[in-house]
Design an enzyme around this catalytic site. Structure first.
Site, short mmCIF file in Angstrom:
data_model
loop_
_atom_site.label_atom_id
_atom_site.label_comp_id
_atom_site.label_asym_id
_atom_site.label_seq_id
_atom_site.Cartn_x
_atom_site.Cartn_y
_atom_site.Cartn_z
N GLY A 194 0.83 -1.20 0.00
CA GLY A 194 0.00 0.00 0.00
C GLY A 194 0.87 1.25 0.00
O GLY A 194 0.62 2.20 -0.74
N ALA A 195 1.89 1.22 0.84
CA ALA A 195 2.77 2.37 0.96
C ALA A 195 4.05 1.97 1.68
O ALA A 195 4.09 0.92 2.30
CB ALA A 195 2.08 3.49 1.74
N ASN A 200 9.67 5.23 3.70
CA ASN A 200 11.00 5.82 3.52
C ASN A 200 11.07 7.17 4.22
O ASN A 200 10.20 8.02 4.03
CB ASN A 200 11.29 6.03 2.04
CG ASN A 200 10.85 4.86 1.20
OD1 ASN A 200 11.32 3.75 1.40
ND2 ASN A 200 9.93 5.09 0.28
N HIS A 215 -0.55 5.88 9.14
CA HIS A 215 0.31 4.72 9.42
C HIS A 215 1.77 5.02 9.04
O HIS A 215 2.68 4.87 9.84
CB HIS A 215 -0.22 3.52 8.62
CG HIS A 215 0.60 2.28 8.74
ND1 HIS A 215 0.19 1.19 9.48
CD2 HIS A 215 1.80 1.93 8.21
CE1 HIS A 215 1.11 0.24 9.40
NE2 HIS A 215 2.10 0.66 8.63
N GLU A 216 1.96 5.49 7.82
CA GLU A 216 3.34 5.71 7.35
C GLU A 216 4.02 6.85 8.11
O GLU A 216 5.22 6.78 8.38
CB GLU A 216 3.37 5.98 5.85
CG GLU A 216 2.71 4.91 4.98
CD GLU A 216 3.19 3.49 5.24
OE1 GLU A 216 4.32 3.33 5.76
OE2 GLU A 216 2.43 2.55 4.96
#
Ligand code: BES
Ligand code: ZN
Length: 852
Positions: free
Chosen positions: A267-268, A271, A303-304
């Site tokens: 999904g992602a 970084n 989330h990221e």
């Protein structure tokens, strides 16, 4: 497995501290070249240095120590994915610089340094991008590719002048060269792990905004999609500030970039400072995105961005502790999303999206403990599963409830501060939370992280009080392993507003005496990671309550009851007919999560029994179950309607239409005429497509295909793809499968088509044949640690016969699914469970649905 024993860790005697890397990608011939200077500290003199490298050719290696410089000779170990640079004489201990020159391919596998493509104004364009987690940095440049080998990365790229280049940090310098090229240099990164490095090169447009503390947030999209970036930018700016406050640590970089990549394996990817996303996880079209897309984009971003602290600033010591990263982010993403959109009730949705999902996977015998030893890269991809993510998140929620939100937050602050720019393990987290709460966190939590599965709490009455017995729950009713857990338990009762709190430790414990005529609901609020089975008397009291127009049970508790009832039916501990009857007591319920779980289970049963003679009666039962709700919600969104209705609309209409409700089908077919984008509200567009694919004419199916081929919005393409895979005509499905593995289809969509068609009773057989035929291509693209590899295999769990299980066993004997053995085991266990369930309940179910 022989591989497991293999020691794949690099030597601790060589420590990288700084990488200075220069890449020159060639976007026409899909190759790249690079040079790097790795600053090293050698603890001992060494005749050779071993580092990771895969599918890269190292053309030159030199080691410099002070004034001394020696050439190295390169040898490769393909299995270990390493290169060894050997020197004629040992190089001395202390500081040195390893200079390497190398070349590689911009591959089509969505890992390492890879290429992605898209159409714009009728022309094809390419971009180059990276995906390094878990172990694919080594496919872009030789490096010490382990999370604990943190270093500073200083990157520069030479690219055609008209391209945008993005990396983790801000660009510091652009030098134009003759011939239309430029070299872009970036500021040194923070000390970080190699899997967090990123480089993206392509034609991009972007929008930007500053947070109140001055971080520049930018969203990069391919040309023409700037409008679809606005929603994400708003969420990202708010989330960054939220986390800075919550963690009490400022985001350390001047920029936070979010980049949409058309071809993307997950999904992602978090970084540091340059988070990459699949387009459907970042872009929201104001006119064409539905309510679920907005929610999805929100939680993927939160989330990221949580990983920027939890994962990037503090990183797991080794992949065995992966859950620390992923379980944590899967928990905290809800906290930030809830802060930004309180009206969405995200924590309630957590129960359906994560808690229930984790209970399902973790109910298999072939599950694994949250902390699981992994060694070789090929094994690591299969632990990115619902255990690491959703069970991890669920036990953190259980813990936060137990020690209190504030202690939980203070413990996290302590943990992040203490281990900043370094690595940590699960024990380190428990230690910080213990300090903050004064409670024995480690002792409680070890039960949940070191053993697989979870307890079933069986409730009955004795003269002394209510007896709660725990046993290891197995989804197919098989015998557990005798595992025991320490369980924080809240018990709600009819006559009180607040639940009673207990801590269970033994196999059987007697809690308070509750009156025999007063309902009690164990695991109030569904905060602990357990299922509950009530004695018939206790269940009857709860059912009585549910039958009231406004039951006094909370939404979470109503949800928990029906979710567990379905699970108990599959396990043979309660009859399926009795659960279908229980479901009818929910007919007045208006909760999204309640109906989402009923729907998930109903669709599963439908797909399993589609070839049984009583299926016609079952369909009638389903239509009757959903009709009142369908009428209440209707096809058209009303101003100021209940948010749950907005979420449910498409789902409820789909279920009715899939079970052949004539009015619903008629509505969908009639409205498809206006389907041309904009004609139907995006919240019900998918439903209309689904029902057209199932019930429409060949011409209408062809129309759907045409729409898919020319569509530019990936979210809309997803809806169309899902619909196309729902056809009841095997010939159509075969064409879809052929298309799925053709070069026109994106890598991430092949797995979707296969999974959708596997889940379609009319397509299961052709999908299996196609799976076998495509195996070599699946392996080429995704084998040896590819993120999507297990996802190709898990849809096989939809089969319902022993014969198919035997075929699957045979197939994988001949074609070992290296690193994904556990997924195969899980598939076989699930099929066994399906078979047993159908056999066991056939008779009673036939009778029940005939009369229901
Ligand atoms: N770190 C992962 C991405 C990842 C997954 C990399 C597997 C390598 C292998 C990222 O943070 C993540 O978890 N993404 C999720 C989305 C999230 C909202 C649950 C995903 O990709 O599904
Ligand atoms: Zn993650």
């Amino acid at each position: 497995m022989a591989q497991k024993a293999q020691n794949v860790r690099l030597s601790k005697d060589v420590k990288p501290t700084h990488y200075k890397i220069h890449f020159t990608p060639d976007l026409d011939s899909f190759i790249f070249s690079g040079t790097e200077d790795i600053s090293l500290i050698l603890k001992k003199a060494a005749k050779s240095v071993t580092l990771h490298s895969a599918e890269i050719e190292i053309q030159k290696a030199t080691y410099t120590h002070g004034k001394m410089s020696v050439e190295g000779v390169v040898s490769y170990d393909d299995k270990a994915e390493t290169a060894t640079i050997s020197f004629a004489k040992p190089v001395p201990k202390g500081k040195g610089v390893l200079h390497l020159e190398f070349a590689g391919i911009l591959n089509d596998k969505m890992r390492g340094f890879y290429r992605s493509r898209y159409q714009h104004d009728g022309k094809e364009y390419h971009m180059a991008t990276t995906q390094f987690e878990s172990t694919d940095a080594r496919r872009a440049f030789p490096c010490f590719d382990e999370p604990a080998h943190k270093a500073v990365f200083e990157v520069a790229l030479t690219v055609p002048s008209d391209r945008t280049v993005i990396s983790n940090t801000i660009e510091t310098d652009i030098v134009e060269h003759e011939g239309g090229f430029k070299t872009v240099s970036f500021a040194p990164s923070p000390v970080m792990s190699s899997y967090l490095l990123a480089m993206i090169v392509g034609h991009f447009e972007h929008i930007e905004k500053k947070t109140k503390r001055g971080t520049l947030v930018r969203v990069f999209v391919r040309p023409g999609k700037k409008k679809q970036a606005e929603f994400a930018l708003g969420v990202a700016v708010k989330a960054l500030t939220f986390y800075e406050d919550y963690f009490a640590i400022k985001y350390p970089l001047p920029t936070a970039d979010l980049i949409a990549i058309p071809d993307f394996a997950s999904g992602a990817m978090e970084n540091w400072g340059a988070v990459t996303y699949r387009e459907t996880a970042l872009l929201v079209d104001p006119d064409h995105s539905n309510v679920h897309a907005r929610q999805r984009v929100t939680v993927v971003i939160t989330h990221e961005l949580a990983h920027q602290w939890f994962g990037n600033l503090v990183t797991m010591e080794w992949w065995t502790h992966l859950w620390l990263n992923e379980g944590f982010a899967s928990y905290i993403e809800y906290l930030a999303a809830d802060h930004i959109f309180p009206e969405w009730h995200m924590w309630t949705q957590f129960l359906f999206e994560d808690h229930a999902r984790a209970l399902r996977l973790d109910g298999l015998k072939s599950t694994h403990p949250i902390e699981v030893p992994v060694h070789h890269p090929a094994e690591i991809s299969q632990i990115f599963d619902a255990v690491s993510y959703s069970k991890g998140a669920s036990i953190l929620r259980m813990l936060a409830t137990y020690i209190g939100e504030k202690n939980f937050r203070n413990g996290l602050r302590h943990y992040l501060k203490k281990h900043s720019y370094a690595n940590a393990s699960t024990e380190d987290l428990w230690h910080s939370l213990e300090k903050a709460s004064g409670k024995k966190v480690g002792k409680l939590m070890r039960d949940w992280t070191s053993q697989g599965g979870y307890p079933l709490l069986a409730v009955s009455d004795s003269p002394k009080g209510v007896v709660v017995k725990q046993s290891h729950f197995i989804a197919n009713g098989g015998k557990g392993m005798g595992t025991k857990w320490q369980v924080p338990l809240a018990v709600m009762r009819a006559t009180k507003k607040k639940p009673d709190q207990y801590m269970l430790t033994g196999a059987s414990e007697t809690i308070k005496k509750y009156p025999a005529n007063e309902w009690i609901k164990l695991n109030a609020g569904e905060t602990s990671f357990v299922r509950v089975k009530y004695s018939p008397e206790r269940l009857a009291l709860l059912e009585q309550e549910l039958q009231k127009k406004r039951p006094a049970l909370s939404e979470e508790d109503r949800f928990g009851l029906i979710r567990d009832a379905f699970a108990l039916a599959e396990a043979g501990q309660q009859s399926t007919a009795s659960v279908l009857k229980l479901a009818k007591t929910y007919q007045n319920d208006e909760s999204y999560i309640v109906w989402a779980t009923i729907t998930e289970n109903i669709l599963r049963i439908s797909n399993m029994i589609a070839d049984q003679p009583y299926f016609g009666d079952f369909k009638r039962y389903v239509r009757e179950l959903y009709t009142p709700l369908g009428k209440k919600i209707g096809w058209t969104k009303k101003p100021k309607e209940k948010y749950d209705f907005t979420l449910l609309r498409g789902m409820v209409m789909s279920v009715l239409g899939m079970h052949d409700d004539p009015d619903t089908v008629e509505y969908a077919l009639k409205h498809f005429v206006q389907a041309k984008k904009g004609g139907i509200h995006p919240d019900i567009r998918g439903t209309v497509y689904n029902l057209v694919a199932m019930h429409g004419t060949n011409e209408q199916y062809a129309e759907l295909k045409k729409m898919f081929a020319t569509e530019d919005l990936e979210e809309e393409k997803d809806r169309l793809l899902r619909a196309l895979c729902l056809s009841r005509d095997e010939k159509h499905l075969q064409v879809q499968l052929d298309h799925a593995f053709s070069p026109e289809t994106r890598g991430q969509d092949a797995v979707k088509a296969l999974a959708f068609i596997m889940n379609n009773p009319h397509g299961r057989e052709v999908a299996w044949t196609h799976f076998k035929r495509s195996w070599h291509e699946i392996e080429r693209r995704h084998g040896q640690g590819g993120h999507l590899f297990p996802r190709f295999i898990s849809p096989l769990s939809h089969f319902t016969t022993r014969q198919k299980a035997a075929e699957i066993i045979m197939f994988f004997k001949k074609n070992p699914p290296t690193g994904t053995e556990r997924t195969v085991e899980q598939v076989l266990e699930q099929i066994e469970s399906n078979v047993a369930w159908i056999d066991r309940d056939r008779q009673e179910l036939t009778l029940y649905v005939a009369e229901a």
